[in-house]
Design an enzyme around this catalytic site. Structure first.
Site, PDB file in Angstrom:
ATOM      1  N   LYS A 128      55.988   8.119  40.584  1.00 44.56           N
ATOM      2  CA  LYS A 128      55.176   6.900  40.643  1.00 44.56           C
ATOM      3  C   LYS A 128      56.006   5.673  40.271  1.00 44.56           C
ATOM      4  CE  LYS A 128      51.729   8.170  37.955  1.00 44.56           C
ATOM      5  NZ  LYS A 128      50.406   8.147  37.294  1.00 44.56           N
ATOM      6  N   HIS A 144      44.572  36.052  60.003  1.00 43.87           N
ATOM      7  CA  HIS A 144      45.190  35.743  61.291  1.00 43.87           C
ATOM      8  C   HIS A 144      46.305  34.714  61.138  1.00 43.87           C
ATOM      9  CE1 HIS A 144      42.079  37.963  63.530  1.00 43.87           C
ATOM     10  NE2 HIS A 144      41.303  37.597  62.518  1.00 43.87           N
ATOM     11  N   GLU A 160      49.650  21.782  37.808  1.00 49.65           N
ATOM     12  CA  GLU A 160      49.826  20.578  36.997  1.00 49.65           C
ATOM     13  C   GLU A 160      49.699  20.918  35.516  1.00 49.65           C
ATOM     14  OE1 GLU A 160      48.780  16.290  38.280  1.00 49.65           O
ATOM     15  OE2 GLU A 160      47.095  16.900  37.022  1.00 49.65           O
TER      16      GLU A 160
END
Length: 536
Positions: free
Chosen positions: A505, A376, A345
């Site tokens: 947004k 793993h 950001e």
């Protein structure tokens, strides 16, 4: 500065074929010369392809953009967030009490200390049971409702400092997905739960939606007046009052603290409730120590600056557009997610400070998981994949469980083995010998050698520290904050705004009525099709 970039690129082209192992063979003191310390914290960057020439050029690059002056400007209250005309003073939140740091002619430190004392008094009363529930009992749980910087830091910190928890249990809700708050509240008793609503403006849609749900949950058990069970981190006193939260339980902070840099102040309230004001103070002290190191240490010995310059080397000169952060510390399992916001950001920008397009790559993709779990999962790609991904290991000398020291030793062995394996690799001849030892011969041994060989020569750095204490944790987080700043200064971008989050947004606000059935005929075909598929 362009000449330095050209010299770095030319030097990389001339040395790219040099195996990392050759640097160690040619220099018995390479570890000592390519590591640096801040207190008891060590950064080993000897397993990168830096040599003296490359490192000198990178330091020249930092000097050419006047990094030291930019550090001083940030820490003194200059308005370096140019797109929002704001100072950038998260460092002031952990500054000494007698520091003088001015914004618009006013020393901000006394105000910071006043709010910190108010937080401490409230946290202590809550922890000791003198601040009680509506029914006159002690609070057992705290639910923090926030998102982004109001969530990621506190979530990470409360887990990282779990051995120091001696207060109410802390829980976190961030996602607007109703499943999140449902699952968190399902295991709690509303009669003994405090809800902290963290939103500077009290308008963040996800946070306010979850807050309303939590308040209704409280009212279902306690009746209409649930103000005793509410606190807020906000500057919107009119909105907090309208929600029934008295000013005494509202903790505010100034606009010169960005969300992703905010857990050192009121956003850190749940951390303080969990571990207490004393441990929270040690957390701040660790960050302040790293601030001083970043400000004062020469660039060649400066951990955040070095880590930033190594990031620039890997990203811009070597062309590695991703980096993996691999904490060999289970309690740092949320660090990669926190760094995704802090780094991506801050530095996920494509324009320079003057608004012109950047001439080179900026922030890389940052990701990771704790070791040994990642071994793993995705380490296969790190070792044998076609992309080179620089890795950053974090490891403590000792854990918090002395009775499990043998397990911590195994953890350390795995961490060191991975960094060594990434560097060394395994040659085709060595792989063929292993294949033969496993019963293959002739063409089959040749074939298996390709599968069992490792290219090696894959860079990594290791951050080593004595133990994950509040002080050390503060050092680690501040180190990464300042690394991000270093890279942003080199790239010539504003690391303290986030305009890229706005458009989505805005569109979500416009789309909500369409999700609920309003006309969507003006939308693109894909969006219309998805709306139809998702209609209820």
């Amino acid at each position: 500065m362009s000449d330095i970039w050209q010299q770095l690129s030319a030097h990389r082209a001339a040395t790219e074929a040099t195996p990392l192992t050759d640097y160690f063979a040619q220099d018995a003191d390479r570890f000592a010369r390519y590591s640096a310390s801040a207190g008891e914290m060590l950064l080993d960057y000897s397993k990168t392809a830096l040599d003296d020439t490359a490192r000198d050029l990178l330091v020249q690059l930092a000097e050419s953009v006047d990094l030291k002056s930019r550090i001083a400007a940030m820490m003194s209250g200059a308005k370096i967030n140019s797109t929002e005309n704001r100072a950038v003073l998260h460092t002031a939140l952990r500054a000494p009490k007698d520091a003088v740091i001015e914004v618009d002619g006013e020393n901000v430190v006394p105000g910071i200390q006043k709010v910190l004392a108010q937080m401490g008094a409230f946290a202590t009363a809550l922890r000791e049971g003198s601040y009680q529930t509506k029914t006159g009992t002690a609070f057992t749980d705290v639910v923090n409702i926030g998102i982004g910087g109001s969530d990621l830091g506190p979530v990470m910190a409360t887990l990282a400092l779990a051995p120091y928890h001696d207060g109410p249990a802390c829980h976190f809700v961030s996602n607007v997905d109703g499943a999140h708050i449902h699952d968190v509240l399902a295991g709690l008793n509303p009669e003994t739960t405090l809800v902290v609503i963290a939103s500077k403006t009290f308008t963040t849609i996800e946070t306010m939606t979850n807050a309303e749900t939590a308040i209704q949950w409280l009212k279902g058990a306690l009746g209409e007046d649930v103000s005793t069970h509410l606190a807020a981190v906000s500057t919107a006193l009119d909105k907090t009052a309208a929600m029934g939260i008295p000013d005494a339980r509202v903790f505010g902070f100034a606009d010169w603290v960005g969300g992703r840099y905010s857990m050192w102040g009121p956003i850190g309230l749940p951390i303080m409730i969990a571990v207490g004001p004393e441990s929270f103070g040690e957390f701040l002290a660790g960050a302040a120590a790293m601030d001083q190191h970043f400000r004062d240490a020469p660039l060649m010995e400066n951990l955040p600056a070095l880590l930033g310059l190594i990031g620039v080397w890997h990203n811009n000169i070597c062309g590695y557009g991703s980096r993996a952060v691999l904490p060999y510390d289970q309690r740092l399992s949320r660090l990669p997610a926190y760094l995704q916001q802090l780094d991506m950001e801050s530095n996920g920008k494509s324009v320079a400070l003057d608004g012109s397009p950047l001439p080179r790559a900026s922030g890389p993709v940052v990701w990771g998981e704790p070791g040994t779990n990642g071994q793993h999962a995705f380490y296969q790609l790190l070792h044998q994949g076609t992309q080179v991904i620089p890795t950053e290991f974090l490891i403590a000398a000792t854990g918090h469980e002395p009775e499990l020291a043998h397990q911590h030793n195994l953890l350390k062995a795995n961490c060191l083995a991975q960094s060594e394996a990434l560097m060394l690799g395994r040659s085709w001849d060595e792989a063929r010998e292993i294949a033969i030892a496993r019963g293959f011969d002739g063409v089959d041994a040749d074939r298996m050698a390709g599968h069992l060989s490792f290219p090696g020569n894959r860079p990594s750095v290791t951050l080593a520290y004595p133990k994950l204490t509040p002080f050390v944790f503060g050092q680690i987080v501040a180190l990464y904050e300042h690394r991000v700043f270093t890279e942003g200064v080199i790239w010539g971008i504003n690391s303290f705004d986030q305009w890229g989050v706005e458009l989505g947004k805005e569109l979500a606000t416009r789309l909500l009525p369409m999700v609920e059935g309003a006309d969507a005929s003006q939308k693109d075909a894909s969006t219309r099709g998805l709306l139809a598929k998702l209609s209820t």
